[in-house]
Design a protein around this motif. Structure first.
Motif, PDB file in Angstrom:
ATOM      1  N   LEU A 136       0.851  -1.185   0.000  1.00 49.70           N
ATOM      2  CA  LEU A 136       0.000   0.000   0.000  1.00 49.70           C
ATOM      3  C   LEU A 136       0.889   1.238   0.000  1.00 49.70           C
ATOM      4  O   LEU A 136       1.785   1.362   0.834  1.00 49.70           O
ATOM      5  CB  LEU A 136      -0.896  -0.015   1.240  1.00 49.70           C
ATOM      6  CG  LEU A 136      -1.870   1.135   1.449  1.00 49.70           C
ATOM      7  CD1 LEU A 136      -2.942   1.137   0.365  1.00 49.70           C
ATOM      8  CD2 LEU A 136      -2.528   1.019   2.823  1.00 49.70           C
ATOM      9  N   LEU A 137       0.656   2.140  -0.969  1.00 50.28           N
ATOM     10  CA  LEU A 137       1.415   3.389  -1.072  1.00 50.28           C
ATOM     11  C   LEU A 137       0.447   4.554  -0.947  1.00 50.28           C
ATOM     12  O   LEU A 137      -0.627   4.545  -1.583  1.00 50.28           O
ATOM     13  CB  LEU A 137       2.152   3.495  -2.412  1.00 50.28           C
ATOM     14  CG  LEU A 137       3.048   2.332  -2.827  1.00 50.28           C
ATOM     15  CD1 LEU A 137       2.276   1.364  -3.724  1.00 50.28           C
ATOM     16  CD2 LEU A 137       4.282   2.827  -3.574  1.00 50.28           C
ATOM     17  N   TYR A 138       0.820   5.564  -0.161  1.00 54.13           N
ATOM     18  CA  TYR A 138      -0.081   6.695   0.082  1.00 54.13           C
ATOM     19  C   TYR A 138       0.668   8.001  -0.127  1.00 54.13           C
ATOM     20  O   TYR A 138       1.813   8.153   0.309  1.00 54.13           O
ATOM     21  CB  TYR A 138      -0.609   6.646   1.508  1.00 54.13           C
ATOM     22  CG  TYR A 138      -1.639   7.711   1.829  1.00 54.13           C
ATOM     23  CD1 TYR A 138      -2.995   7.479   1.625  1.00 54.13           C
ATOM     24  CD2 TYR A 138      -1.242   8.950   2.327  1.00 54.13           C
ATOM     25  CE1 TYR A 138      -3.933   8.454   1.920  1.00 54.13           C
ATOM     26  CE2 TYR A 138      -2.177   9.935   2.614  1.00 54.13           C
ATOM     27  CZ  TYR A 138      -3.525   9.683   2.420  1.00 54.13           C
ATOM     28  OH  TYR A 138      -4.450  10.649   2.702  1.00 54.13           O
ATOM     29  N   ALA A 139      -0.020   8.951  -0.789  1.00 55.20           N
ATOM     30  CA  ALA A 139       0.559  10.282  -0.994  1.00 55.20           C
ATOM     31  C   ALA A 139      -0.543  11.278  -1.294  1.00 55.20           C
ATOM     32  O   ALA A 139      -1.363  11.058  -2.187  1.00 55.20           O
ATOM     33  CB  ALA A 139       1.564  10.270  -2.139  1.00 55.20           C
ATOM     34  N   GLU A 140      -0.585  12.348  -0.515  1.00 59.84           N
ATOM     35  CA  GLU A 140      -1.443  13.499  -0.799  1.00 59.84           C
ATOM     36  C   GLU A 140      -2.901  13.103  -1.031  1.00 59.84           C
ATOM     37  O   GLU A 140      -3.541  13.540  -1.983  1.00 59.84           O
ATOM     38  CB  GLU A 140      -0.895  14.281  -1.990  1.00 59.84           C
ATOM     39  CG  GLU A 140       0.511  14.812  -1.755  1.00 59.84           C
ATOM     40  CD  GLU A 140       1.056  15.575  -2.944  1.00 59.84           C
ATOM     41  OE1 GLU A 140       0.470  15.465  -4.047  1.00 59.84           O
ATOM     42  OE2 GLU A 140       2.087  16.263  -2.787  1.00 59.84           O
ATOM     43  N   GLY A 141      -3.436  12.249  -0.166  1.00 63.31           N
ATOM     44  CA  GLY A 141      -4.842  11.881  -0.251  1.00 63.31           C
ATOM     45  C   GLY A 141      -5.168  10.804  -1.252  1.00 63.31           C
ATOM     46  O   GLY A 141      -6.329  10.461  -1.437  1.00 63.31           O
ATOM     47  N   LYS A 142      -4.170  10.246  -1.915  1.00 62.86           N
ATOM     48  CA  LYS A 142      -4.385   9.177  -2.883  1.00 62.86           C
ATOM     49  C   LYS A 142      -3.601   7.951  -2.431  1.00 62.86           C
ATOM     50  O   LYS A 142      -2.600   8.069  -1.732  1.00 62.86           O
ATOM     51  CB  LYS A 142      -3.930   9.588  -4.280  1.00 62.86           C
ATOM     52  CG  LYS A 142      -4.568  10.862  -4.820  1.00 62.86           C
ATOM     53  CD  LYS A 142      -4.014  11.168  -6.198  1.00 62.86           C
ATOM     54  CE  LYS A 142      -4.598  12.457  -6.757  1.00 62.86           C
ATOM     55  NZ  LYS A 142      -4.119  13.649  -6.052  1.00 62.86           N
ATOM     56  N   PHE A 143      -4.055   6.780  -2.843  1.00 61.14           N
ATOM     57  CA  PHE A 143      -3.243   5.605  -2.573  1.00 61.14           C
ATOM     58  C   PHE A 143      -3.363   4.599  -3.703  1.00 61.14           C
ATOM     59  O   PHE A 143      -4.305   4.616  -4.492  1.00 61.14           O
ATOM     60  CB  PHE A 143      -3.608   4.970  -1.219  1.00 61.14           C
ATOM     61  CG  PHE A 143      -4.874   4.158  -1.194  1.00 61.14           C
ATOM     62  CD1 PHE A 143      -4.828   2.778  -1.329  1.00 61.14           C
ATOM     63  CD2 PHE A 143      -6.100   4.752  -0.972  1.00 61.14           C
ATOM     64  CE1 PHE A 143      -5.982   2.015  -1.268  1.00 61.14           C
ATOM     65  CE2 PHE A 143      -7.253   4.004  -0.907  1.00 61.14           C
ATOM     66  CZ  PHE A 143      -7.200   2.621  -1.056  1.00 61.14           C
ATOM     67  N   ALA A 144      -2.343   3.764  -3.781  1.00 63.91           N
ATOM     68  CA  ALA A 144      -2.280   2.712  -4.783  1.00 63.91           C
ATOM     69  C   ALA A 144      -1.876   1.418  -4.087  1.00 63.91           C
ATOM     70  O   ALA A 144      -1.323   1.445  -2.985  1.00 63.91           O
ATOM     71  CB  ALA A 144      -1.270   3.063  -5.874  1.00 63.91           C
ATOM     72  N   VAL A 145      -2.168   0.296  -4.728  1.00 61.99           N
ATOM     73  CA  VAL A 145      -1.772  -1.003  -4.200  1.00 61.99           C
ATOM     74  C   VAL A 145      -1.034  -1.763  -5.292  1.00 61.99           C
ATOM     75  O   VAL A 145      -1.528  -1.874  -6.416  1.00 61.99           O
ATOM     76  CB  VAL A 145      -2.985  -1.817  -3.705  1.00 61.99           C
ATOM     77  CG1 VAL A 145      -2.547  -3.204  -3.238  1.00 61.99           C
ATOM     78  CG2 VAL A 145      -3.698  -1.082  -2.566  1.00 61.99           C
ATOM     79  N   TRP A 146       0.147  -2.236  -4.955  1.00 58.34           N
ATOM     80  CA  TRP A 146       0.939  -3.056  -5.870  1.00 58.34           C
ATOM     81  C   TRP A 146       1.001  -4.480  -5.338  1.00 58.34           C
ATOM     82  O   TRP A 146       0.951  -4.701  -4.128  1.00 58.34           O
ATOM     83  CB  TRP A 146       2.374  -2.534  -5.986  1.00 58.34           C
ATOM     84  CG  TRP A 146       2.511  -1.160  -6.560  1.00 58.34           C
ATOM     85  CD1 TRP A 146       1.522  -0.352  -7.052  1.00 58.34           C
ATOM     86  CD2 TRP A 146       3.730  -0.419  -6.688  1.00 58.34           C
ATOM     87  NE1 TRP A 146       2.048   0.833  -7.483  1.00 58.34           N
ATOM     88  CE2 TRP A 146       3.397   0.829  -7.274  1.00 58.34           C
ATOM     89  CE3 TRP A 146       5.052  -0.692  -6.379  1.00 58.34           C
ATOM     90  CZ2 TRP A 146       4.350   1.802  -7.552  1.00 58.34           C
ATOM     91  CZ3 TRP A 146       6.012   0.273  -6.650  1.00 58.34           C
ATOM     92  CH2 TRP A 146       5.663   1.513  -7.239  1.00 58.34           C
ATOM     93  N   ARG A 147       1.131  -5.443  -6.221  1.00 57.26           N
ATOM     94  CA  ARG A 147       1.396  -6.818  -5.808  1.00 57.26           C
ATOM     95  C   ARG A 147       2.892  -7.069  -5.907  1.00 57.26           C
ATOM     96  O   ARG A 147       3.514  -6.761  -6.931  1.00 57.26           O
ATOM     97  CB  ARG A 147       0.637  -7.815  -6.683  1.00 57.26           C
ATOM     98  CG  ARG A 147       0.955  -9.275  -6.319  1.00 57.26           C
ATOM     99  CD  ARG A 147       0.168 -10.263  -7.152  1.00 57.26           C
ATOM    100  NE  ARG A 147      -1.210 -10.346  -6.696  1.00 57.26           N
ATOM    101  CZ  ARG A 147      -2.261  -9.880  -7.364  1.00 57.26           C
ATOM    102  NH1 ARG A 147      -2.083  -9.278  -8.526  1.00 57.26           N
ATOM    103  NH2 ARG A 147      -3.478 -10.001  -6.887  1.00 57.26           N
ATOM    104  N   LEU A 148       3.472  -7.608  -4.849  1.00 52.89           N
ATOM    105  CA  LEU A 148       4.879  -8.001  -4.842  1.00 52.89           C
ATOM    106  C   LEU A 148       4.944  -9.515  -4.952  1.00 52.89           C
ATOM    107  O   LEU A 148       4.404 -10.233  -4.095  1.00 52.89           O
ATOM    108  CB  LEU A 148       5.560  -7.526  -3.558  1.00 52.89           C
ATOM    109  CG  LEU A 148       5.429  -6.026  -3.229  1.00 52.89           C
ATOM    110  CD1 LEU A 148       6.157  -5.702  -1.934  1.00 52.89           C
ATOM    111  CD2 LEU A 148       5.939  -5.167  -4.380  1.00 52.89           C
TER     112      LEU A 148
END
Length: 259
Positions: free
Chosen positions: A93-105
């Protein structure tokens, strides 16, 4: 009859925005305005090996299972250090400035790809549950579906949790009752957290007050309970611990110091 709500891969692009190509998505966190299955990116790693990625902006990251892989923001930069620990799959889970994304590792040893997931069987089941579902394969793979039933939504969730598709490859349109059903599942997951979720069109507004760890749990729940791209409006107020009381040295000069 209420009109359907579109939540397609381009539905968030108001004002002429365009999705960046995959390479740009690797290098910046700015484009991912979505928060739902499937993941935005799938990153291959090897046990004991490191990978570095420069992000344009990032506030924090969190790995779902650190026993499989770890992630660290290098001090003084927006460079992300990913390290494989042991073979397996986990989420970032990555978060920045009110947005987030999810990557699969995806961690696997050289020459030993991870165990394949049953995507063919899940896709066949999703076709049955979602009449009219369309897919394309190859370099321009995509999935388009009109989600009219709970059965279709549940089948899509099962499929989208695999490596079958990335978020940018979806075009989903939901009937309003199914969106409300999805919101009800999210509301149940957030119970007792001090946070609430509501829809504004096809996007989700997250509101309330909680500690940083509660905020992170809420973002994970939003991702896990939603299918397709869900634009997020994050209005959460974070409860920060109060700074420690100032010591005597901060209170001004003592009598002894004035003599």
């Amino acid at each position: 009859m209420r009109p359907p709500v579109s939540r397609s891969r381009f539905s968030w692009e108001r004002g002429g925005g365009r999705l960046l190509p995959l390479l740009a998505l690797l290098l910046t966190l700015a484009p991912p305005r979505a928060a739902a299955w499937p993941v935005d990116l799938s990153m291959p790693l090897e046990p004991g090996k490191e990978r570095f990625h420069k992000l344009s902006v990032v506030d924090w990251v969190e790995v779902e299972d650190p026993s499989i892989a770890t992630a660290e923001i290098l001090s003084g930069s927006n460079e992300l250090l990913l390290t494989g620990v042991k073979p397996g799959r986990t989420l970032l889970l990555l978060y920045a400035e009110g947005k987030f994304a999810v990557w699969r590792l995806v961690v696997s040893a050289p020459g030993r790809p991870p165990e394949p997931e049953p995507t063919a069987e899940l896709l066949a089941a999703t076709r049955k549950a979602c009449p009219g579902l369309k897919t394309t394969e190859g370099a321009e793979r995509s999935l388009t579906a009109f989600v009219k039933s709970s059965r279709c939504r549940e089948a899509l969730l099962a499929l989208l949790k695999t490596d079958a598709y990335l978020a940018r490859e979806l075009d989903l349109t939901f009937e309003l009752p199914i969106l409300q059903e999805q919101l009800a599942a999210l509301t149940t997951a957030l119970k007792g957290s001090g946070l609430t979720a509501s829809y504004r069109g096809a996007g989700v507004v997250l509101e309330g007050s909680t500690k940083p760890e509660g905020h992170r749990r809420a973002l994970w729940e939003l991702f896990r309970h939603s299918a397709g791209r869900v634009p997020l409006e994050d209005r959460v107020t974070l409860q920060r611990p109060a700074p420690p009381d100032a010591g005597p040295s901060d209170a001004g000069p003592s009598d002894d110091s004035e003599r």
